[in-house]
Write an enzyme that holds these catalytic residues in place. Structure first.
Site, PDB file in Angstrom:
ATOM      1  CE1 TYR A 131     -15.527  12.295 -14.967  1.00 34.07           C
ATOM      2  CE2 TYR A 131     -14.332  12.493 -12.899  1.00 34.07           C
ATOM      3  CZ  TYR A 131     -14.967  11.722 -13.844  1.00 34.07           C
ATOM      4  OH  TYR A 131     -15.044  10.367 -13.671  1.00 34.07           O
ATOM      5  CE  LYS A 176     -12.035   9.990 -18.757  1.00 32.67           C
ATOM      6  NZ  LYS A 176     -11.928   9.677 -17.333  1.00 32.67           N
ATOM      7  CG  ASP A 214      -9.344  17.477 -14.163  1.00 34.16           C
ATOM      8  OD1 ASP A 214      -8.533  17.046 -15.017  1.00 34.16           O
ATOM      9  OD2 ASP A 214     -10.340  16.847 -13.786  1.00 34.16           O
ATOM     10  NE  ARG A 242      -2.875  -0.118   3.274  1.00 34.47           N
ATOM     11  CZ  ARG A 242      -2.446   0.348   4.456  1.00 34.47           C
ATOM     12  NH1 ARG A 242      -2.247   1.653   4.612  1.00 34.47           N
ATOM     13  NH2 ARG A 242      -2.201  -0.478   5.456  1.00 34.47           N
TER      14      ARG A 242
END
Length: 356
Positions: free
Chosen positions: A98, A194, A169, A47
């Protein structure tokens, strides 16, 4: 002695995050499938880190000009940043963002965690005024799916004067077309799903910052939440990143040509394009029904909700009930791929002609 040459972004995309050039080293960092490491080192547990993530983070961090943390998804990255906002504090964000970001803000506001003020990002004076009592200012430029452009330097200066962090973003623009950290933003966020990965086969997100203290805070949050990517996803995302400059160049070239042709078609009421990138939004002159029909009449263009892949896709965004009402019903967002532009146009224009 001459200064070392500063590499161009395309070269960085190809070479960053690779093993050292030594005998018998692989060209690519191998996929490390490990949940547990021998104690006494920097990793300890799956992790906290993975060599495959590190390679991707090194490459994207160098492209954006900061230090990168990878996440299980773009929304996991978004949630990690919003988790830093104090209870009751205000977040300023574009009204056209978004959808996942808007939904997270709405969910947190409904539970009393924060207050959200959604603004018209093109009204710089109003955005600057909204910054006065904000803890965090969230920007998209271009916005999704309205493709509005923000005055990032002016808004960032106002936000910092008010003591707020600024997050940008950068999913649509990518670090090849815009580097928000150079415009004094504090954090850059990506849906690596993306353009960065670019092949519609990876779910991943990323945050990048130049602030070492902020980087440590964000990493601690990721370690605690466990919103980490799988090693195979990181490997695929880095492999996709190697051709980012070529894909962005081609999709942008295609988008500009399609915009030129679309503007003359009688079925189109409006074309929205910020002048860069591979995302175009069109508004059908005959309304939402025509927009829905368009998405069913093509063979190459794929009806899908994601974007940024090598293939061209499109979507009527208002088919989602959570999309803002200020987005036109007949708006179709086009993610222009890297196919031959004449083939894309032939497929699209046949569908458009059938609507008139």
């Amino acid at each position: 002695m001459s200064e070392p040459r500063i590499l161009k972004p395309g070269t960085v995309a190809v070479h960053a995050g690779r093993p050292p050039h030594e005998a018998d080293q692989p060209f690519n960092t191998p996929v490390t499938f490990a949940s547990t490491y021998v104690a006494g080192g920097d990793l300890e547990y799956g992790r906290y880190g993975n060599p495959t993530w590190t390679a991707f983070e090194d490459a994207l961090g160098e492209l954006e000009g900061g230090r990168c943390l990878s996440f299980a998804s773009g929304l996991a990255a978004v949630a990690t940043v919003l988790d830093l906002v104090g209870t009751g504090q205000k977040v300023v964000a574009p009204r056209h963002s978004y959808n996942g970001t808007i939904m997270q803000l709405g969910d947190l506001e409904s539970r009393g965690r924060l207050t959200a003020e959604l603004v018209d990002i093109t009204d710089t004076d109003a955005v600057v005024k909204a910054c006065d009592d904000a803890s965090l200012v969230w920007l998209e430029s271009p916005t999704n799916p309205a493709l509005e452009v923000a005055d990032i330097p002016t808004i960032t200066a106002a936000a910092h004067e008010a003591g707020a962090y600024v997050v940008v973003d950068n999913t649509f623009a990518t670090p090849l077309l815009q580097r928000p950290l150079e415009l004094d933003a504090d954090i850059v966020v990506h849906s690596a799903t993306k353009y960065l990965a670019g092949h519609s086969d990876v779910l991943m997100g990323a945050l990048i910052t130049r602030d070492d203290e902020l980087f440590g805070v964000l990493k601690n949050r990721r370690d605690l939440i466990g919103a980490v990517p799988g090693p195979m996803e990181a490997y695929l995302a880095l492999r996709g990143l190697r051709t980012l400059h070529l894909r962005v160049e081609r999709s942008q070239q295609n988008a500009r040509e399609l915009v030129r042709r679309l503007e003359a078609h009688p079925a189109i009421g409006e074309v929205r394009y910020p002048g860069l990138g591979g995302i175009v939004s069109i508004v059908l002159a005959q309304g939402a029904m025509a927009a829905d029909l368009l998405t069913r009449k093509t063979k190459l263009w794929v009806h899908a909700t994601s974007l940024g892949g090598v293939e061209s896709s499109f979507e009527r965004r208002r088919r989602w009930r959570t999309e803002p009402a200020t987005i036109p019903d007949a708006l179709v967002r086009l993610s222009v791929g890297i196919e031959d532009v004449d083939d894309l146009w032939d497929d699209l224009v046949k569908a458009l002609d059938s609507l008139t």
